[in-house]
Design a protein around this motif. Structure first.
Motif, PDB file in Angstrom:
ATOM      1  N   LEU A 419      13.768  81.895   3.720  1.00  0.00           N
ATOM      2  CA  LEU A 419      12.357  82.191   3.896  1.00  0.00           C
ATOM      3  C   LEU A 419      11.961  82.197   5.369  1.00  0.00           C
ATOM      4  CD1 LEU A 419       9.756  82.664   2.197  1.00  0.00           C
ATOM      5  CD2 LEU A 419       9.306  80.200   2.409  1.00  0.00           C
ATOM      6  N   VAL A 458       4.686  87.429   3.079  1.00  0.00           N
ATOM      7  CA  VAL A 458       4.997  86.069   2.621  1.00  0.00           C
ATOM      8  C   VAL A 458       3.720  85.293   2.312  1.00  0.00           C
ATOM      9  CG1 VAL A 458       5.989  83.845   3.315  1.00  0.00           C
ATOM     10  CG2 VAL A 458       7.200  85.978   3.838  1.00  0.00           C
ATOM     11  N   ALA A 464       9.076  87.408  -0.988  1.00  0.00           N
ATOM     12  CA  ALA A 464      10.153  86.973  -0.099  1.00  0.00           C
ATOM     13  C   ALA A 464       9.984  87.596   1.281  1.00  0.00           C
ATOM     14  CB  ALA A 464      11.506  87.358  -0.687  1.00  0.00           C
TER      15      ALA A 464
END
Length: 530
Positions: A419, A458, A464
């Motif tokens: 992330l 995000v 993602a």
């Protein structure tokens, strides 16, 4: 329940409320029992314990070994040993003390169950615990009754015994702490090169490894080990010895007819018999309470470390990256059945916070002493000295338990890296473009725009991080697309973390634990009562 509280047959000893028998001179503890609401003297010991405050250190958190160090049986038996050492040394230096007297003293060093009641009745009568035990010991050793405590003041037994307890308690703490360091060392080795997010200001930062983070805990614990070792080393040359009522040794000088050399020798003999290397040359009636400050400071500093480590584990558990041991039948929450609350680490933080607070008690007590002695130190030391070690013992049991079963959730760690890593990799991509001859400023601007677009995905869409896909679709970055996988490999972001782990273990941990090698094998998984 300590050894002083239980007979060999398992029944409560006479220092418990329910076991005191009525007599012509009632024990104060029986009066307490009679005053309890809805209770009678016929209540069983099991019933009585549920109507009396129980210290959680005794009932929930601590080892039997540490509880015994500060138990009534060990305390008063140690007093008897000190009286024996004094009598033996006085005889060696020429005083008229019979061999029979010494033999009787030696044969009755351990205070027996029924003697607790004798001493309690005498203490209520005299309002003096030491003289009550002189009397009780004299009943068991009548040939020595007249010479027990010869030339001494109460602090001869109370203070010297406290120093012995501090030493013996440190001897229990140090190997357990070494065991925690050893276990965390194995954990650090196992995960020396497993990348994970680092955090600064509570925000994701440059990658470290799971093992490298553990070395931070290890380094702090090594400092605690060295502090406690130093405290024990200093303690061994701080025995009070035989100093008399104001530290002048006048009573002993009178006994030895003005022979200074014999008084000095007496001090040395008793110190040696007690297992100390030297006594403080100049004391008041007591040993300096600064000794307590130095010892408890080391314990309190360890308490800070406990809360720090427990806090880290709790944060990582919140992220689901790391978990403490969780047993098959353990309940995390009475309402939310799915939860795995980090109760061990939470308790570690709680007890560590309490342990760190004990330093204030000993500081205030040391500062408040008047001239050659005042008794305002007595009650607080009866609480602070035992409970600080009991608290440290409880923390060590928790640390040994937690460090033996930490669970690393690798998939969650990778997910969290994925992330954040594309943002961290932007500098690598920029530098690779510069190597290809492109302007750093142009590369920075191109990747800045793409980063903000990916960030919005995000944060606002909950999707993602797609920054790498955006880079791959942008013609500007075509010269480095073949290198993109290498430029974003997590293991290229961990610097020297694996090497740092190896260096800490080889150069710091192994040398520090060498002196504990014969004891580490005996330190198993400490059982948690609750």
């Amino acid at each position: 329940m300590s050894a002083a509280e239980t007979r060999a047959d398992g029944r409560p000893g006479p220092n418990t409320v329910s076991d005191v028998k009525p007599s012509s001179t009632p024990d104060i503890r029986m009066a307490t029992l009679l005053d309890m609401p809805q209770m009678t003297p016929t209540k069983t010991a099991m019933d009585a314990q549920y109507d009396t405050y129980q210290n959680p250190f005794n009932s929930r958190y601590c080892s039997s070994e540490m509880k015994y160090v500060f138990s009534p049986r060990n305390r008063f038996s140690t007093w008897r040993k000190l009286w024996l050492y004094l009598a033996q040394s006085e005889r060696e230096l020429g005083l008229e003390i019979s061999q029979e007297a010494l033999e009787q003293l030696e044969q009755n060093l351990t205070i027996m169950d029924h003697e607790f009641e004798t001493a309690a009745i005498e203490e209520k009568r005299r309002r003096h615990d030491v003289m009550a035990h002189v009397y009780t010991y004299g009943l068991k050793a009548p040939a020595a009754a007249g010479i027990i405590h010869w030339g001494a003041t109460s602090c001869y037994v109370t203070d010297n015994a406290d120093l012995i307890f501090l030493r013996d308690a440190l001897d229990l703490v140090l190997p357990k702490l070494a065991g925690v360091i050893q276990r965390l060392g194995k954990f650090a080795r196992e995960y020396r090169d497993l990348p994970c997010l680092g955090y600064t200001h509570g925000q994701a930062a440059q990658l470290v490894t799971v093992g490298k983070r553990a070395t931070i805990w290890i380094t702090d614990l090594l400092d605690d080990l060295h502090n406690l070792e130093h405290a024990r080393e200093r303690l061994l040359v701080k025995f009070r010895g035989v100093k008399g009522t104001t530290g002048s040794q006048a009573s002993f000088l009178a006994i030895f007819k003005g022979d200074h050399s014999k008084v000095k020798k007496l001090d040395a003999l008793v110190t040696e018999k007690a297992g100390f290397n030297a006594a403080t040359r100049s004391t008041t009636q007591t040993y300096s309470r600064k000794v307590d400050v130095d010892v408890i400071h080391a314990l309190s500093s360890f308490g800070c470390t406990c809360e720090r480590i427990g806090g880290d584990i709790r944060h990582l558990a919140m992220f689901k990256e790391l978990e403490e041991p969780f047993e098959p039948d353990q309940i995390g929450s009475s309402a939310m059945a799915y939860k795995r609350n980090p109760m061990r680490s939470e308790r570690l933080c709680s007890l560590g916070r309490k342990l760190s607070a004990f330093s204030s008690d000993v500081e205030q007590t040391f500062k408040s002493q008047w001239l050659e002695r005042s008794l305002d130190d007595s009650a607080i030391r009866r609480i602070t000295l035992p409970e600080s070690f009991l608290c440290a013992d409880a923390c060590l049991i928790l640390l040994n338990n937690v460090s033996s079963g930490l669970v690393v959730n690798k998939a969650v760690i990778k997910q969290r890296i994925d992330l954040e890593l594309p943002f961290m990799a932007t500098e690598n991509v920029i530098m690779a473009m510069v190597d290809k001859g492109y302007s750093r400023q142009d590369a920075h601007e191109e990747i800045r725009v793409l980063s903000h677009q990916a960030g919005a995905v995000v944060k606002q869409e909950g999707k993602a991080n797609d920054l790498l896909d955006r880079i791959k679709r942008t013609a500007f970055f075509e010269p480095v697309l073949g290198e993109l996988d290498a430029l974003t490999d997590a293991k290229t972001f961990i610097g020297r973390c694996p090497e740092i782990v190896d260096e800490v273990i080889e150069e710091d941990v192994i040398p520090a634990l060498k002196k504990y090698e014969d004891k580490l094998g005996a330190i198993g998984n400490e059982e948690l009562k609750v």
